[in-house]
Design a protein around this motif. Structure first.
Motif, short mmCIF file in Angstrom:
data_model
loop_
_atom_site.label_atom_id
_atom_site.label_comp_id
_atom_site.label_asym_id
_atom_site.label_seq_id
_atom_site.Cartn_x
_atom_site.Cartn_y
_atom_site.Cartn_z
N ILE A 17 0.84 -1.20 0.00
CA ILE A 17 0.00 0.00 0.00
C ILE A 17 0.87 1.25 0.00
CG2 ILE A 17 -1.67 1.33 1.34
CD1 ILE A 17 -2.85 -1.36 2.27
N LYS A 18 1.93 1.25 0.80
CA LYS A 18 2.85 2.38 0.85
C LYS A 18 3.52 2.60 -0.51
CE LYS A 18 7.05 4.01 3.15
NZ LYS A 18 8.14 3.68 4.12
N THR A 19 3.91 1.51 -1.16
CA THR A 19 4.57 1.60 -2.46
C THR A 19 3.66 2.20 -3.51
OG1 THR A 19 5.99 -0.30 -1.98
CG2 THR A 19 5.68 0.26 -4.30
N ILE A 20 2.41 1.75 -3.56
CA ILE A 20 1.46 2.26 -4.56
C ILE A 20 1.16 3.73 -4.31
CG2 ILE A 20 -0.89 2.03 -5.46
CD1 ILE A 20 1.14 -0.11 -6.36
N ARG A 21 1.12 4.13 -3.06
CA ARG A 21 0.91 5.55 -2.75
C ARG A 21 2.08 6.40 -3.25
NH1 ARG A 21 -1.46 4.94 3.44
NH2 ARG A 21 -3.63 4.47 2.85
N GLU A 22 3.27 5.82 -3.24
CA GLU A 22 4.47 6.55 -3.66
C GLU A 22 4.59 6.62 -5.18
OE1 GLU A 22 7.83 4.71 -1.83
OE2 GLU A 22 7.37 5.46 0.17
N VAL A 23 4.39 5.50 -5.86
CA VAL A 23 4.63 5.47 -7.31
C VAL A 23 3.38 5.68 -8.15
CG1 VAL A 23 6.58 3.91 -6.93
CG2 VAL A 23 4.36 2.95 -7.57
N GLY A 24 2.19 5.48 -7.54
CA GLY A 24 0.96 5.62 -8.30
C GLY A 24 0.56 4.31 -8.95
N ARG A 25 -0.63 4.32 -9.54
CA ARG A 25 -1.20 3.11 -10.14
C ARG A 25 -0.37 2.57 -11.29
NH1 ARG A 25 -2.39 -0.84 -12.13
NH2 ARG A 25 -4.41 -1.89 -12.38
#
Length: 204
Positions: free
Chosen positions: A49-57
């Protein structure tokens, strides 16, 4: 800056062991694609979840599986909406030098003048298919609709492209338009129908 997501390979596909995996805060996943066989893995839910918030979809993730790194994109994920938990993830390994096809959401910016005047905004296209190198895929495509009057529309050809991606749609495809408000017409015949008086002719 590339974001690293730690992952561990997994061999068991038994439902009981997968459920146990989820209870420990891990998400079962699979990675496939460029020079990669279909590989079952597991990632930490909070880290994902943290990674997707950082890099986007559509951002590139450096997936580190048992110490070996692969550049991947999030292809899709499954979610248990009742428990608000992600239950499975599909990652696709990519060649950073080759263009790939991806879906990008359209973000309408501003409030159309026609809507302020009572018009109705319609958006036939919410996503666009684009062709780009993995690190050039936009998170979203913005389209300013603030100047649209009633009867106006914006199409794919109105998007300002910086040249890093190609849109796989006809330029004339409508993305957003402002329609005239619907007017409910009264039934004139019913409105004009005279009321019955209940009076008949008197007998002579």
């Amino acid at each position: 800056m590339v974001t690293i997501l730690e992952a561990k390979s997994r061999k068991s596909k038994k439902k009981s062991e997968i459920n146990q995996l989820r209870k420990t805060g891990k998400i079962p996943a699979v990675v496939y694609g460029f020079k990669t066989e279909n590989t079952p893995i597991a990632v930490d839910e909070r880290d994902f979840i943290k990674t997707i918030r950082e890099v986007g979809r559509n951002g590139v993730i450096s997936l580190q599986i048992d110490g070996e790194k692969q550049n991947v994109l999030l292809n899709e994920y499954q979610e248990d909406t009742l428990q608000n938990k992600i239950t499975h993830i599909d990652f696709i390994a990519v060649d950073m030098s080759q263009e790939i096809e991806a879906s990008v959401r359209v973000e309408l910016v501003g409030e159309a003048e026609g809507v302020k005047s009572g018009g109705v905004l319609q958006q036939p296209l919410f996503e666009l298919s684009v062709l780009a190198k993995p690190d050039k895929i936009p998170e979203f495509i913005s389209l300013d609709i603030s100047t649209l009057q009633i009867g106006d529309s914006l199409s794919v050809g109105d998007i300002k492209n910086d040249g890093t991606y190609t849109i796989n749609h006809d330029e004339n495809e409508t993305i957003a338009s402002v329609l005239a408000p619907r007017v409910e017409e009264a039934d004139d015949e019913e409105a004009k129908e005279p009321e019955a008086t209940g009076e008949g002719e008197k007998e002579s």
